[in-house]
Motif scaffolding. Structure first.
Motif, PDB file in Angstrom:
ATOM      1  N   SER A 172      52.148  22.732  97.725  1.00 14.63           N
ATOM      2  CA  SER A 172      51.903  23.900  98.574  1.00 14.63           C
ATOM      3  C   SER A 172      52.816  23.896  99.792  1.00 14.63           C
ATOM      4  CB  SER A 172      50.437  23.928  99.014  1.00 14.63           C
ATOM      5  OG  SER A 172      50.103  22.755  99.734  1.00 14.63           O
ATOM      6  N   THR A 176      55.309  26.942 100.567  1.00 10.83           N
ATOM      7  CA  THR A 176      55.217  27.660 101.840  1.00 10.83           C
ATOM      8  C   THR A 176      56.581  27.789 102.503  1.00 10.83           C
ATOM      9  OG1 THR A 176      52.939  26.917 102.187  1.00 10.83           O
ATOM     10  CG2 THR A 176      54.168  27.630 104.130  1.00 10.83           C
ATOM     11  N   SER A 189      48.129  27.578  99.423  1.00  8.45           N
ATOM     12  CA  SER A 189      47.268  26.576 100.064  1.00  8.45           C
ATOM     13  C   SER A 189      45.888  26.545  99.428  1.00  8.45           C
ATOM     14  CB  SER A 189      47.152  26.862 101.570  1.00  8.45           C
ATOM     15  OG  SER A 189      48.394  26.634 102.208  1.00  8.45           O
ATOM     16  N   ASN A 246      47.354  22.055 106.337  1.00  8.52           N
ATOM     17  CA  ASN A 246      47.347  23.513 106.472  1.00  8.52           C
ATOM     18  C   ASN A 246      47.898  23.947 107.830  1.00  8.52           C
ATOM     19  OD1 ASN A 246      46.292  24.212 103.939  1.00  8.52           O
ATOM     20  ND2 ASN A 246      44.195  23.831 104.623  1.00  8.52           N
ATOM     21  N   LYS A 271      51.642  23.555 107.714  1.00  9.18           N
ATOM     22  CA  LYS A 271      52.235  24.635 106.928  1.00  9.18           C
ATOM     23  C   LYS A 271      52.246  25.942 107.712  1.00  9.18           C
ATOM     24  CE  LYS A 271      49.573  23.743 103.425  1.00  9.18           C
ATOM     25  NZ  LYS A 271      48.853  23.740 102.138  1.00  9.18           N
ATOM     26  N   LEU A 291      46.576  30.338 107.827  1.00 13.48           N
ATOM     27  CA  LEU A 291      46.543  28.903 107.559  1.00 13.48           C
ATOM     28  C   LEU A 291      45.781  28.157 108.642  1.00 13.48           C
ATOM     29  CD1 LEU A 291      50.176  28.479 106.215  1.00 13.48           C
ATOM     30  CD2 LEU A 291      48.047  28.403 104.917  1.00 13.48           C
ATOM     31  N   ALA A 322      42.483  25.974 107.926  1.00 11.03           N
ATOM     32  CA  ALA A 322      42.288  24.615 108.453  1.00 11.03           C
ATOM     33  C   ALA A 322      40.949  24.494 109.169  1.00 11.03           C
ATOM     34  CB  ALA A 322      43.432  24.258 109.401  1.00 11.03           C
TER      35      ALA A 322
END
Length: 418
Positions: free
Chosen positions: A218, A222, A246, A382, A385, A405, A409
């Motif tokens: 992921s 991303t 994600s 996350n 990212k 994201l 998270a």
């Protein structure tokens, strides 16, 4: 009640041989009708070959030498047929002749009451013969690098893995077999995504690339989507796709937990599946807003082969390093050390740390601590990212991706309350 109980055993065997060899003969007969080139045998020839194989087995009472001589005689007749076809048409395929030899073996196997094996050979032969065009097209699509890649997977899983000792070594309880099994499992998941990307790259779309790429990595997906969003004004499409990637990560983690630690799976698999499914749903709905509802195609990124020996050795080294680091953190730094390590690992690849948690949970690391550390690592990843997306994407897509994201998270960390 056995419907064949009143029949002699040989009658049952002959019926079975005729039935199986007739299936191969029917397929060959159809090929003769649809093929202008000379083709060997049909609905009469193949049953006769099967009966010859069975009769020789009966007369020799199952001795190997007479059956081998009979096999050689049948092979000689098939060689004559092949030579005649080759000289008359120039077509060099030997599938018909090989199916004749397989039919002879079916008769011998039935005599030995190996009905399952005889049936398996017959069915396999019919499928291989019938799917000629499809299999040849598939072979043309497979590149040399793909064959080499699959060979590397067999090297990792079927050659190296059985040679490793399945014992605990050193004070850190490192198990070489389990360590390499983790490498094989993670590589297999990534390899499946890698193969799917290569097979579908001609019709790849942004959403599909996010879905498949999320199973591969992921973080890499991303970064690729973020960079490509600068060339396209569809911010919703790219930000939603990054959220989908994600979401797939959580599903991937749930699969790995189910494979290597049942206790952690029971604690985290269901929340991870729900969280991943929710992220994918929201990402898909968001990507369909406005012009992004169109299935825009894109040139798929070329992922790095996950089965490179160097990559496997690096993952194994990271995995062992995470096992050692986790045990040292538990012994000397306590819970704060484990959570700090989990946060730091989110910056790069979380797989080695999470797989290390599956091995140390309950033995070195308490189960609740291990599950919390996995949640923290995924949430940290996350967040990282989101920063990558904000930095590399177009302005609008970057802001949307960071919000999504960051929210994912936070939702992940909320699992700690459960």
């Amino acid at each position: 009640m056995d419907i064949f109980a009143w029949l002699p055993a040989d009658a049952t065997h002959i019926f079975f041989v005729l039935f199986l060899s007739f299936l191969i003969g029917v397929e060959r007969e159809e090929r003769k009708i649809s093929d202008e080139r000379y083709a060997f045998g049909g609905v009469r020839t193949y049953p006769l070959i099967g009966l010859i194989g069975y009769a020789i087995a009966v007369l020799s009472k199952g001795e190997l030498l007479p059956q081998t001589l009979g096999f050689a005689v049948v092979a000689a007749f098939l060689m004559i047929a092949y030579w005649h076809r080759l000289s008359s048409s120039g077509y060099a395929g030997v599938a018909a002749e090989m199916s004749g030899l397989a039919t002879y073996l079916v008769g011998a196997l039935v005599y030995r009451d190996m009905f399952w094996l005889a049936t398996a050979i017959t069915v396999s032969s019919v499928i291989l013969l019938e799917l000629k065009a499809q299999l040849e097209n598939l072979a043309q699509r497979i590149e040399t690098t793909d064959i080499l890649t699959f060979a590397k997977f067999l090297l990792l899983s079927a050659v190296i893995l059985p040679l490793l000792p399945n014992t605990q070594l050193t004070q850190f309880q490192i198990n070489p077999f389990t360590t390499w099994l983790v490498v094989v499992a993670v590589s297999a998941v990534s390899y499946g995504s890698y193969v799917l990307q290569r097979l579908t790259k001609a019709q790849s779309s942004v959403l599909f690339s996010a879905l498949v790429g999320g199973a591969y990595s992921s973080t890499v997906t991303t970064v690729v989507l973020a960079r490509r969003s600068r060339q396209d004004e569809q911010a919703h499409l790219y930000s939603g796709s990054m959220l989908i990637a994600s979401g797939v990560m959580y599903l991937r983690l749930a699969v790995l937990l189910a494979l290597f630690n049942r206790a952690l799976m029971l604690k985290l698999a269901l929340p991870f599946v729900l969280l991943g499914g929710l992220a994918m749903l929201i990402g898909w709905l968001w990507s369909r807003r406005g012009a992004a509802g169109e299935a825009k195609t894109m040139t798929p990124f070329e992922p790095k082969n996950p089965l490179e020996i160097s990559a496997a050795l690096l993952f194994a080294a990271l995995f062992v390093g995470m096992l050692v680091a986790t045990q040292l953190a538990v012994q000397h730094l306590g819970l704060a050390g484990v959570y700090t390590l989990a946060t730091l690992m989110g910056v790069t690849d979380v797989d080695p740390f999470i797989m290390g948690m599956t091995q140390s949970a309950s033995s070195v690391t308490p189960l609740t601590v291990a599950s919390a550390a996995i949640i923290v690592a995924a949430a940290s990843n996350n967040l990282v990212k989101g920063i990558y997306a904000f930095t590399l994407s177009s302005r609008r897509a970057g802001v949307e991706s960071l919000c999504f994201l960051l929210g994912l998270a936070v939702c992940g960390l909320l699992l700690l309350l459960l």
